[in-house]
Each structure stands twice: as structure tokens, then as C-alpha cells.
Design a protein around this motif. Structure first.
Motif, PDB file in Angstrom:
ATOM      1  N   ARG A  18      57.716-101.772  59.514  1.00  0.00           N
ATOM      2  CA  ARG A  18      56.669-100.833  59.893  1.00  0.00           C
ATOM      3  C   ARG A  18      57.267 -99.465  60.209  1.00  0.00           C
ATOM      4  O   ARG A  18      56.719 -98.428  59.857  1.00  0.00           O
ATOM      5  CB  ARG A  18      55.895-101.364  61.092  1.00  0.00           C
ATOM      6  N   SER A  22      56.612 -95.947  58.198  1.00  0.00           N
ATOM      7  CA  SER A  22      55.992 -94.859  58.942  1.00  0.00           C
ATOM      8  C   SER A  22      56.868 -93.610  59.011  1.00  0.00           C
ATOM      9  O   SER A  22      56.598 -92.717  59.809  1.00  0.00           O
ATOM     10  CB  SER A  22      55.683 -95.334  60.370  1.00  0.00           C
ATOM     11  N   TYR A 209      49.480 -99.038  50.725  1.00  0.00           N
ATOM     12  CA  TYR A 209      48.806 -99.946  51.642  1.00  0.00           C
ATOM     13  C   TYR A 209      49.807-100.974  52.146  1.00  0.00           C
ATOM     14  O   TYR A 209      50.907-101.113  51.608  1.00  0.00           O
ATOM     15  CB  TYR A 209      47.653-100.680  50.947  1.00  0.00           C
ATOM     16  N   SER A 210      49.387-101.704  53.154  1.00  0.00           N
ATOM     17  CA  SER A 210      50.071-102.926  53.544  1.00  0.00           C
ATOM     18  C   SER A 210      49.252-104.103  53.037  1.00  0.00           C
ATOM     19  O   SER A 210      48.037-104.166  53.271  1.00  0.00           O
ATOM     20  CB  SER A 210      50.212-103.022  55.070  1.00  0.00           C
ATOM     21  N   VAL A 212      48.228-107.703  53.532  1.00  0.00           N
ATOM     22  CA  VAL A 212      48.206-108.501  54.759  1.00  0.00           C
ATOM     23  C   VAL A 212      47.533-109.839  54.504  1.00  0.00           C
ATOM     24  O   VAL A 212      46.441-109.915  53.927  1.00  0.00           O
ATOM     25  CB  VAL A 212      47.474-107.749  55.887  1.00  0.00           C
ATOM     26  N   LYS A 219      50.039-112.866  61.341  1.00  0.00           N
ATOM     27  CA  LYS A 219      49.772-111.801  60.390  1.00  0.00           C
ATOM     28  C   LYS A 219      51.032-111.484  59.604  1.00  0.00           C
ATOM     29  O   LYS A 219      52.055-111.112  60.180  1.00  0.00           O
ATOM     30  CB  LYS A 219      49.289-110.552  61.149  1.00  0.00           C
ATOM     31  N   SER A 221      52.746-109.171  56.664  1.00  0.00           N
ATOM     32  CA  SER A 221      52.517-107.853  56.071  1.00  0.00           C
ATOM     33  C   SER A 221      53.680-107.466  55.176  1.00  0.00           C
ATOM     34  O   SER A 221      54.840-107.746  55.483  1.00  0.00           O
ATOM     35  CB  SER A 221      52.336-106.814  57.176  1.00  0.00           C
ATOM     36  N   ASP A 254      50.698 -94.490  55.754  1.00  0.00           N
ATOM     37  CA  ASP A 254      50.192 -95.190  56.940  1.00  0.00           C
ATOM     38  C   ASP A 254      50.170 -96.697  56.696  1.00  0.00           C
ATOM     39  O   ASP A 254      49.339 -97.189  55.938  1.00  0.00           O
ATOM     40  CB  ASP A 254      48.782 -94.690  57.252  1.00  0.00           C
ATOM     41  N   PRO A 255      51.072 -97.469  57.316  1.00  0.00           N
ATOM     42  CA  PRO A 255      51.095 -98.917  57.106  1.00  0.00           C
ATOM     43  C   PRO A 255      49.889 -99.639  57.696  1.00  0.00           C
ATOM     44  O   PRO A 255      49.687-100.830  57.453  1.00  0.00           O
ATOM     45  CB  PRO A 255      52.396 -99.360  57.775  1.00  0.00           C
ATOM     46  N   ASP A 256      49.082 -98.925  58.488  1.00  0.00           N
ATOM     47  CA  ASP A 256      47.877 -99.543  59.044  1.00  0.00           C
ATOM     48  C   ASP A 256      46.721 -99.570  58.048  1.00  0.00           C
ATOM     49  O   ASP A 256      45.668-100.142  58.339  1.00  0.00           O
ATOM     50  CB  ASP A 256      47.449 -98.813  60.313  1.00  0.00           C
ATOM     51  N   ARG A 257      46.901 -98.953  56.890  1.00  0.00           N
ATOM     52  CA  ARG A 257      45.913 -99.093  55.804  1.00  0.00           C
ATOM     53  C   ARG A 257      46.181-100.435  55.132  1.00  0.00           C
ATOM     54  O   ARG A 257      47.173-100.610  54.426  1.00  0.00           O
ATOM     55  CB  ARG A 257      46.041 -97.962  54.793  1.00  0.00           C
ATOM     56  N   GLU A 258      45.289-101.393  55.363  1.00  0.00           N
ATOM     57  CA  GLU A 258      45.562-102.764  54.965  1.00  0.00           C
ATOM     58  C   GLU A 258      44.583-103.264  53.899  1.00  0.00           C
ATOM     59  O   GLU A 258      43.409-102.886  53.887  1.00  0.00           O
ATOM     60  CB  GLU A 258      45.494-103.685  56.187  1.00  0.00           C
TER      61      GLU A 258
END
Length: 267
Positions: A18, A22, A209-210, A212, A219, A221, A254-258
Motif C-alpha cells: 500500500r 501510494s 485500482y486495487s 480486492v 481482505k 489486495s 490511489d490504492p483505495d480505488r477497489e
């Protein structure tokens, strides 16, 4: 070659992946001409050789592919390199000289295959006893899968092997360039589509994206790419992520885009 569905097997600590994803450094522009791309890939190979000389055991076990800084090799190998099965994949960038820049060759597995139908991977596969070396493996498999003419390809060298822990493979990426791939035709039994995805689109933050998955309430990823109706993830996504990052071409993302990769499975 497609590895099983998985999180990032090359990262001993998910937080490291992550943090790598990032990063905030500005990206180096992707070269648009043949010589620029070849030079960038050659520098990547030189960096990898330096790592192999400094940390030979870690490199043999796949440490170069870990998202940790190159001066900080992992201490725990995920695959025993002495007993691993060997495979080679071709990382071929075609450079036509257009402002669009290079494209990378990928394949989409046929929907009729028993394992991982529809997943996207680099062309390649297991080494045969008749192969002269791992470069020959990657070129042979690429010709079988896409009808690529090996005489059109300039092989620059090989990166350190990357482990696939669940299958016990060590996969060696073979870096190559070409001015023209020629006419490519998917193997009827193995390949549904032959893809040449623009590198400029792969490195763009909006393509990142990640992937997941939830397994046993955990989780999982891993880095992924979505462009040109193609979702690249799993082992291939990890290799692309590491190479583009080491080249300095990847934009901060952004790794939070899943995304759940199961929505892209083809029946």
C-alpha cells in the motif's frame, strides 16, 4: 502465463504494498520512440543486475519484485529457487514511433480453459527440456500463443525471477522491444484475444485500482489495471506494477480505488 487468483505474493507485509502504491513522486514521461524505450528498459535491466550482485540470494528467491526499497531486501523467500519449476514470460513493448508511445503485448486466456478463463497475462509458460534457455522458452510460448515472429523481436535481457508461491514456479520475465509485431493471431485452444495495451494508459492514475477479494474474512489486495475493456490483475498485474514503478513511469495512484476481479470473469 497466468498465476492463480491471489493477493500480492511478493510482499511479506501488505502495508508495504500500500505504501508503494501510494508514492507521491512525479512520474517520468514514458518515451515515445524506439530508442528511448529500449534505453529505459536497458537501465531497468542494469538496476536489476546491480541488485543481483548485491543480494544474490534474495534476487534468486524473487526479492527484486518485492515493493520494499531495493536496498532493503526481504529476509524470507516465498519459493525455494533450487526446487522451483521454471517458466518464462515475454514482456514485449512495440514502438511504432507514434506519439502514443509503446504498447505492451498481453493475451486473454480462452474462456474454455479449465483454469482462469478470461484472465489476462503475458505470453509465456513452462520451460521445456528442448528449450536452449529461458529466453527461448518465452519466445517459443509467445509464438505458439500469438503467432509472433521471433525474428521481429530484439531481446534486451532478463529480469530476476519472480515467485508464484501457490504453484512453486519461478517466472523469469524476458524484456524485449520491436518496431512492429506484425500480424498476431490468437492460438485457437489457448487465447481468446491478443492485446497490445498502450503503456501511457496503463501508467495513468485513472487506470489504476486495487483488486480486492475477501477470503475467510480476510481482505486480499493486489495492484490492478483497467483500460481498453481489459482488467489486468493477479500475478501479471503485480509484475506490471513493479516494472512500471521501477521504470519511474507510473503516476501516483490511489490504492483505495477497489474493484472485485470476479466481476470481470468470462464464462
Amino acid at each position: 502465463m497466468t498465476a492463480p487468483d491471489q493477493a500480492d505474493p511478493l510482499d511479506p507485509e501488505p502495508a508495504a504494498a500500500r505504501a508503494a502504491a501510494s508514492r507521491t513522486e512525479p512520474a517520468v514521461p514514458v518515451p515515445t520512440d524506439y530508442d528511448g524505450v529500449a534505453s529505459a528498459l536497458t537501465r531497468l535491466l542494469d538496476s536489476a543486475r546491480g541488485y543481483q550482485q548485491a543480494f544474490p540470494e534474495a534476487a534468486a528467491a524473487g526479492g527484486w519484485w518485492n515493493p520494499l526499497p531495493l536496498e532493503q531486501p526481504p529476509t524470507t523467500p516465498t519459493v525455494d529457487p533450487l526446487n522451483a519449476r521454471q517458466a518464462g514470460v515475454l514482456v514485449l513493448m512495440s514502438c511504432t514511433g507514434s506519439i502514443e508511445g509503446p504498447r505492451v503485448l498481453l493475451t486473454e486466456r480462452a474462456t474454455g480453459l479449465r483454469k482462469h478463463p478470461g484472465q489476462i497475462s503475458f505470453p509465456g509458460g513452462s520451460a521445456d527440456d528442448t528449450d536452449a534457455d529461458i529466453v527461448a522458452t518465452a519466445l517459443r510460448e509467445s509464438q505458439e500463443e500469438t503467432a509472433l515472429d521471433p525474428s521481429t523481436v530484439v531481446v534486451l535481457g532478463t529480469l530476476p525471477p519472480a515467485p508464484v508461491p501457490v504453484s512453486g514456479f519461478m517466472v523469469t520475465p524476458v524484456l524485449a522491444v520491436t518496431r512492429d509485431c506484425g500480424v498476431l493471431t490468437p492460438s485457437e485452444d489457448e487465447v481468446a484475444r491478443v492485446l497490445q495495451l498502450p503503456v501511457k494508459e496503463l501508467v495513468a492514475a485513472e487506470s489504476r485500482y486495487s483488486a480486492v477479494l475477501m477470503r475467510d474474512n480476510v481482505k486480499l489486495s493486489s495492484p490492478a489495471f483497467w483500460t481498453h475493456d481489459s482488467f489486468v490483475w493477479g500475478f501479471t498485474g503485480i509484475l506490471l506494477d513493479r516494472m512500471l514503478d521501477r521504470l519511474g513511469w507510473a503516476e501516483p495512484w490511489d490504492p483505495d480505488r477497489e474493484l472485485d476481479p470476479r466481476q470481470f470473469r468470462r464464462s
